[in-house]
Design a protein around this motif. Structure first.
Motif, PDB file in Angstrom:
ATOM      1  N   CYS A 120      59.004 125.767 -36.248  1.00 17.57           N
ATOM      2  CA  CYS A 120      57.899 124.869 -36.050  1.00 17.57           C
ATOM      3  C   CYS A 120      57.496 123.806 -36.835  1.00 17.57           C
ATOM      4  CB  CYS A 120      56.547 125.754 -35.544  1.00 17.57           C
ATOM      5  SG  CYS A 120      55.818 126.523 -36.923  1.00 17.57           S
ATOM      6  N   ARG A 121      57.907 123.929 -38.172  1.00 15.98           N
ATOM      7  CA  ARG A 121      57.993 122.917 -39.157  1.00 15.98           C
ATOM      8  C   ARG A 121      59.161 122.113 -39.396  1.00 15.98           C
ATOM      9  NH1 ARG A 121      53.496 124.242 -43.801  1.00 15.98           N
ATOM     10  NH2 ARG A 121      54.411 122.342 -44.331  1.00 15.98           N
ATOM     11  N   GLN A 122      60.051 122.285 -38.631  1.00 15.95           N
ATOM     12  CA  GLN A 122      61.483 121.555 -38.845  1.00 15.95           C
ATOM     13  C   GLN A 122      61.230 120.122 -38.190  1.00 15.95           C
ATOM     14  OE1 GLN A 122      62.563 123.694 -41.193  1.00 15.95           O
ATOM     15  NE2 GLN A 122      64.495 123.230 -40.204  1.00 15.95           N
ATOM     16  N   THR A 123      60.886 119.158 -39.057  1.00 15.53           N
ATOM     17  CA  THR A 123      60.605 117.983 -38.621  1.00 15.53           C
ATOM     18  C   THR A 123      61.578 117.187 -37.867  1.00 15.53           C
ATOM     19  OG1 THR A 123      59.198 117.586 -40.527  1.00 15.53           O
ATOM     20  CG2 THR A 123      59.898 115.598 -39.542  1.00 15.53           C
ATOM     21  N   LYS A 139      55.711 126.920 -30.547  1.00 19.31           N
ATOM     22  CA  LYS A 139      55.189 128.234 -30.771  1.00 19.31           C
ATOM     23  C   LYS A 139      54.491 128.343 -32.219  1.00 19.31           C
ATOM     24  CE  LYS A 139      56.807 131.053 -27.521  1.00 19.31           C
ATOM     25  NZ  LYS A 139      57.498 132.229 -27.983  1.00 19.31           N
ATOM     26  N   LYS A 140      53.230 128.513 -32.570  1.00 19.83           N
ATOM     27  CA  LYS A 140      52.717 128.589 -33.738  1.00 19.83           C
ATOM     28  C   LYS A 140      53.563 129.804 -34.608  1.00 19.83           C
ATOM     29  CE  LYS A 140      48.819 130.632 -34.870  1.00 19.83           C
ATOM     30  NZ  LYS A 140      49.188 131.362 -35.834  1.00 19.83           N
ATOM     31  N   GLY A 141      54.042 129.151 -35.831  1.00 18.18           N
ATOM     32  CA  GLY A 141      54.602 129.995 -36.894  1.00 18.18           C
ATOM     33  C   GLY A 141      53.625 131.128 -37.198  1.00 18.18           C
ATOM     34  N   GLN A 142      54.027 132.425 -37.242  1.00 15.44           N
ATOM     35  CA  GLN A 142      53.397 133.518 -37.885  1.00 15.44           C
ATOM     36  C   GLN A 142      52.782 133.394 -39.294  1.00 15.44           C
ATOM     37  OE1 GLN A 142      56.516 133.373 -36.797  1.00 15.44           O
ATOM     38  NE2 GLN A 142      57.126 135.126 -35.657  1.00 15.44           N
ATOM     39  N   PHE A 143      53.202 132.214 -40.096  1.00 16.53           N
ATOM     40  CA  PHE A 143      52.750 131.978 -41.382  1.00 16.53           C
ATOM     41  C   PHE A 143      51.841 130.958 -41.108  1.00 16.53           C
ATOM     42  CE2 PHE A 143      56.795 130.440 -40.001  1.00 16.53           C
ATOM     43  CZ  PHE A 143      56.886 129.042 -40.045  1.00 16.53           C
ATOM     44  N   GLU A 150      47.779 120.964 -35.659  1.00 18.57           N
ATOM     45  CA  GLU A 150      47.591 119.834 -35.304  1.00 18.57           C
ATOM     46  C   GLU A 150      48.547 118.788 -35.945  1.00 18.57           C
ATOM     47  OE1 GLU A 150      43.801 116.601 -35.497  1.00 18.57           O
ATOM     48  OE2 GLU A 150      43.515 118.470 -36.035  1.00 18.57           O
ATOM     49  N   GLN A 151      48.968 119.106 -37.262  1.00 15.35           N
ATOM     50  CA  GLN A 151      50.178 118.129 -37.926  1.00 15.35           C
ATOM     51  C   GLN A 151      51.380 118.292 -37.337  1.00 15.35           C
ATOM     52  OE1 GLN A 151      49.281 115.746 -39.984  1.00 15.35           O
ATOM     53  NE2 GLN A 151      47.118 116.228 -39.672  1.00 15.35           N
ATOM     54  N   VAL A 152      51.646 119.590 -36.864  1.00 11.98           N
ATOM     55  CA  VAL A 152      52.942 119.675 -36.195  1.00 11.98           C
ATOM     56  C   VAL A 152      53.023 119.146 -34.877  1.00 11.98           C
ATOM     57  CG1 VAL A 152      54.253 121.566 -34.964  1.00 11.98           C
ATOM     58  CG2 VAL A 152      53.107 122.320 -37.259  1.00 11.98           C
ATOM     59  N   ALA A 153      51.822 119.110 -34.138  1.00 17.91           N
ATOM     60  CA  ALA A 153      51.898 118.357 -32.680  1.00 17.91           C
ATOM     61  C   ALA A 153      52.043 116.754 -33.086  1.00 17.91           C
ATOM     62  CB  ALA A 153      50.753 118.587 -31.968  1.00 17.91           C
ATOM     63  N   ALA A 154      51.533 116.549 -34.273  1.00 13.02           N
ATOM     64  CA  ALA A 154      51.322 114.821 -34.519  1.00 13.02           C
ATOM     65  C   ALA A 154      52.984 114.378 -34.998  1.00 13.02           C
ATOM     66  CB  ALA A 154      50.705 114.623 -35.710  1.00 13.02           C
ATOM     67  N   LYS A 155      53.640 115.284 -35.156  1.00 15.94           N
ATOM     68  CA  LYS A 155      55.209 114.711 -35.118  1.00 15.94           C
ATOM     69  C   LYS A 155      55.890 114.679 -33.896  1.00 15.94           C
ATOM     70  CE  LYS A 155      55.890 117.662 -39.498  1.00 15.94           C
ATOM     71  NZ  LYS A 155      56.713 118.706 -39.976  1.00 15.94           N
TER      72      LYS A 155
END
Length: 276
Positions: A120-123, A139-143, A150-155
């Motif tokens: 989920c954070r792989q830009t 999917k929200k990372g387990q971490f 919100e920042q993930v969606a912003a990408k």
């Protein structure tokens, strides 16, 4: 009304924003026949409960516990099966992507591209998914904390695509266990996108059986019902005609025969709690 698979991405997304929905199917494509059987059963149960529905299954499970675990039929055959299921059932379909190189091929078949929790954070992957123009379920990372999404969606939004779904699937809680914080749903909803509970992965015990993950499917209704009451707009779950024989995530998959009863209970809670 169940939105047919020929609806545009914008029409499908508007439908998902407008009313409660279900995303369901087997964890991985084991065979075309099993997937089609499950898709028709999911559709029937969702219609009976008055819910919008999306069929889901993966052509490749790239993050299995052990190297020897079943991963699926692969992209070529898997996408062929998903396209046929989409055509025969009239359901929109969702499947995972793992690499930027997957996006173009998958977007030709799938209505919703899913970003697995571990990615989920792989830009680069998020941007590629966004540029496809398809709906993107992250999917929200387990971490991660809920507010991190919100920042993930912003990408995705930065790619020019605002058709985003955010899915809670539990947070790491010690070894081989997850916990769902019900505050996650109103917190993630502040980002302005529909929020979903992944009710089956949330009861998974990651790596809990040594060479594979365990789980407790008896807790799936508890997690799903609580999340809907807490504000979830949709429920994601994996189901299988015979979970004890499933080739992936069987311990935490819902028995297909138990789906209609649970969906009716979910619909009742949505009718009481969802703003009109």
């Amino acid at each position: 009304m169940i939105l047919a698979c020929f609806a545009s991405s914008a029409e499908l997304y508007a439908g998902l924003r407008a009313r409660p929905f279900l995303i369901a199917g087997p964890c991985v494509l084991e065979s075309y026949e099993l997937a089609l059987e499950t898709a028709f059963a999911v559709k029937e149960a969702a219609i009976a409960a008055g819910l919008q529905v999306v069929f889901k299954s993966s052509y490749d499970k790239a993050n299995r516990t052990s190297e020897g675990s079943f991963r699926g039929p692969g992209m070529s055959r898997g996408l062929e099966w998903l396209a046929r299921i989409r055509g025969e059932t009239g359901l929109p379909v969702l499947t995972d992507i793992h690499e930027t190189t997957d996006v173009d091929s998958v977007a030709q078949v799938a209505d919703i591209l899913q970003i697995p929790a571990f990615l989920c954070r792989q830009t680069s992957l998020l941007l590629a998914a966004g540029k496809s123009g398809k709906i993107v379920n992250i999917k929200k990372g387990q971490f991660l904390s809920p507010q991190d999404m919100e920042q993930v969606a912003a990408k995705i939004v930065s790619s020019g695509n605002d058709k985003v779904l955010l899915t809670e699937r539990g947070t790491t809680f010690g070894y081989n266990n997850l916990v769902v914080d019900m505050r996650s749903f109103p917190i993630m909803a502040r980002a302005g996108f529909p929020v979903i509970i992944d009710a089956t992965h949330s009861v998974q015990l990651p790596g809990g059986q040594g060479a594979s993950s365990g789980g407790d499917r008896s807790m799936v209704p508890t997690i799903a019902l609580a999340a809907v009451a807490a504000g979830a707009d949709g429920v994601f779950l994996e189901c299988h005609p015979d979970p004890d024989r499933a080739l992936c995530d069987g311990p935490n998959s819902l028995k297909l025969a138990d789906l209609p009863k649970m969906l009716k209970r979910l619909a009742a809670i949505w009718s009481l709690t969802r703003e009109r």
